[in-house]
Write a protein that holds these residues in place. Structure first.
Motif, short mmCIF file in Angstrom:
data_model
loop_
_atom_site.label_atom_id
_atom_site.label_comp_id
_atom_site.label_asym_id
_atom_site.label_seq_id
_atom_site.Cartn_x
_atom_site.Cartn_y
_atom_site.Cartn_z
N ASN A 58 -41.88 46.19 -13.83
CA ASN A 58 -43.09 46.47 -13.06
C ASN A 58 -43.49 45.21 -12.32
O ASN A 58 -43.81 44.19 -12.93
CB ASN A 58 -44.22 46.91 -13.99
CG ASN A 58 -43.95 48.28 -14.57
OD1 ASN A 58 -43.90 49.26 -13.84
ND2 ASN A 58 -43.76 48.35 -15.87
N LEU A 59 -43.43 45.30 -10.99
CA LEU A 59 -43.83 44.18 -10.14
C LEU A 59 -45.27 44.39 -9.71
O LEU A 59 -45.65 45.51 -9.43
CB LEU A 59 -42.92 44.12 -8.91
CG LEU A 59 -41.44 43.95 -9.17
CD1 LEU A 59 -40.65 44.11 -7.89
CD2 LEU A 59 -41.14 42.61 -9.80
N PRO A 60 -46.08 43.40 -9.66
CA PRO A 60 -45.87 42.03 -10.10
C PRO A 60 -46.25 41.79 -11.56
O PRO A 60 -46.17 40.67 -12.04
CB PRO A 60 -46.80 41.25 -9.18
CG PRO A 60 -47.97 42.14 -8.98
CD PRO A 60 -47.37 43.54 -8.96
N VAL A 61 -46.65 42.83 -12.28
CA VAL A 61 -47.15 42.69 -13.66
C VAL A 61 -46.16 41.92 -14.54
O VAL A 61 -46.55 40.97 -15.24
CB VAL A 61 -47.46 44.07 -14.27
CG1 VAL A 61 -47.83 43.96 -15.73
CG2 VAL A 61 -48.57 44.76 -13.49
N ASP A 62 -44.89 42.29 -14.50
CA ASP A 62 -43.90 41.66 -15.38
C ASP A 62 -43.48 40.27 -14.91
O ASP A 62 -42.73 39.60 -15.61
CB ASP A 62 -42.66 42.55 -15.51
CG ASP A 62 -42.95 43.84 -16.26
OD1 ASP A 62 -43.97 43.92 -16.97
OD2 ASP A 62 -42.14 44.79 -16.14
N THR A 63 -43.98 39.84 -13.77
CA THR A 63 -43.60 38.52 -13.26
C THR A 63 -44.76 37.52 -13.33
O THR A 63 -44.59 36.37 -12.95
CB THR A 63 -43.11 38.62 -11.81
OG1 THR A 63 -44.18 39.04 -10.97
CG2 THR A 63 -41.93 39.55 -11.68
N LYS A 64 -45.89 37.97 -13.82
CA LYS A 64 -47.06 37.08 -13.85
C LYS A 64 -46.79 35.88 -14.74
O LYS A 64 -46.10 35.97 -15.74
CB LYS A 64 -48.30 37.85 -14.32
CG LYS A 64 -48.76 38.80 -13.23
CD LYS A 64 -50.19 39.19 -13.34
CE LYS A 64 -50.55 40.05 -12.15
NZ LYS A 64 -51.79 40.73 -12.30
N GLY A 65 -47.34 34.76 -14.32
CA GLY A 65 -47.15 33.51 -15.05
C GLY A 65 -46.07 32.64 -14.44
O GLY A 65 -45.91 31.49 -14.82
N LYS A 66 -45.29 33.19 -13.51
CA LYS A 66 -44.24 32.45 -12.82
C LYS A 66 -44.26 32.81 -11.35
O LYS A 66 -44.63 33.92 -10.98
CB LYS A 66 -42.86 32.86 -13.36
CG LYS A 66 -42.41 32.15 -14.60
CD LYS A 66 -41.15 32.78 -15.14
CE LYS A 66 -39.91 32.12 -14.64
NZ LYS A 66 -38.70 32.55 -15.39
N TYR A 67 -43.83 31.88 -10.53
CA TYR A 67 -43.65 32.21 -9.12
C TYR A 67 -42.50 33.22 -9.03
O TYR A 67 -41.58 33.21 -9.85
CB TYR A 67 -43.32 30.97 -8.30
CG TYR A 67 -44.53 30.15 -7.98
CD1 TYR A 67 -45.18 30.31 -6.75
CD2 TYR A 67 -45.05 29.22 -8.87
CE1 TYR A 67 -46.32 29.57 -6.44
CE2 TYR A 67 -46.17 28.48 -8.58
CZ TYR A 67 -46.80 28.66 -7.37
OH TYR A 67 -47.92 27.94 -7.07
#
Length: 179
Positions: free
Chosen positions: A40-49
Motif C-alpha cells: 500500500n503506497l504510500p502507507v507501507d513506505t512511510k518513514g523512508k524516502y
C-alpha cells in the motif's frame, strides 16, 4: 529581448504545470508484487524516502525501463555489502498500471516479469490494477505515453516530480534530494 522571453517561456512552461503536484500527498494505491504480496503506497513506505516510477501505456513502460539499471545501481545495489552504511536508505518501486480493459492483462504481465526481469529487481516492481482517474487527477497524468516519477518524503508527500525516460540530470536532481 522579446525573443529571449519567448525562449524562456518555451523552456519553462512544460515544467510549471507538472510542478503543481509537489507538496501534495501521494494518493493511496494498492499494488502487488510478482509474488502477489500487497503493498500500500504510500502507507507501507512511510518513514523512508521513496522513489516511484509509474507508467500506464506500453510506450511509457518502454521509457520506464530506461530507469531500471541506473536506479538499481545507484539506490539498490549500492546499499549492499561493505559500504552499505554509505548508501541510500530509500524505497524504490516501479509501477506498471493496468486500468480499464487492460486490467485483465496484469496477471500475464506479472508472469512475464517473473520470467524476464532480473530477480534482484523484482521486489521493486509493483503491479497496479484498477481505476486511473484518481491518479490522473491527483498526479497530473496528462500524457499517457510517458512515465511519471515521484520522490516522496518520509510522510508520503511529493517533493519532486518528473516525466519521461532516464537522464543524468534527472538522476542528479533525485540524488540531491535524497542526500
Amino acid at each position: 529581448m522579446m525573443r529571449n522571453f519567448l525562449i524562456l517561456m518555451l523552456l519553462v512552461l512544460p515544467f510549471t504545470g507538472y510542478s503543481q503536484v509537489t507538496g501534495k500527498f501521494f494518493p493511496e494505491m494498492e499494488a502487488e508484487t510478482v509474488q502477489d504480496e500487497t503493498v500500500n503506497l504510500p502507507v507501507d513506505t512511510k518513514g523512508k524516502y521513496t522513489l516511484l516510477g509509474l507508467a500506464y501505456s506500453k510506450k511509457s513502460e518502454d521509457d520506464l525501463n530506461t530507469w531500471f539499471e541506473p536506479v538499481y545501481l545507484k539506490f539498490i545495489a549500492e546499499n549492499k555489502g561493505l559500504f552499505s552504511s554509505f548508501g541510500y536508505d530509500v524505497n524504490v518501486y516501479f509501477v506498471p498500471m493496468f486500468t480499464g480493459v487492460k486490467a485483465a492483462a496484469a496477471g500475464t504481465a506479472k508472469k512475464k516479469a517473473a520470467e524476464n526481469i532480473d530477480a534482484r529487481l523484482l521486489p521493486h516492481i509493483l503491479f497496479y490494477k484498477g481505476d486511473l482517474k484518481t491518479y490522473k487527477d491527483a498526479l497530473a497524468f496528462d500524457k499517457k505515453d510517458v512515465p511519471y516519477f515521484f520522490v516522496l518524503d518520509e510522510d508520503g508527500k511529493i517533493i519532486y516530480a518528473t516525466t519521461g525516460s532516464f537522464s543524468g540530470k534527472k538522476m542528479d536532481e533525485i540524488e540531491s534530494l535524497l542526500e
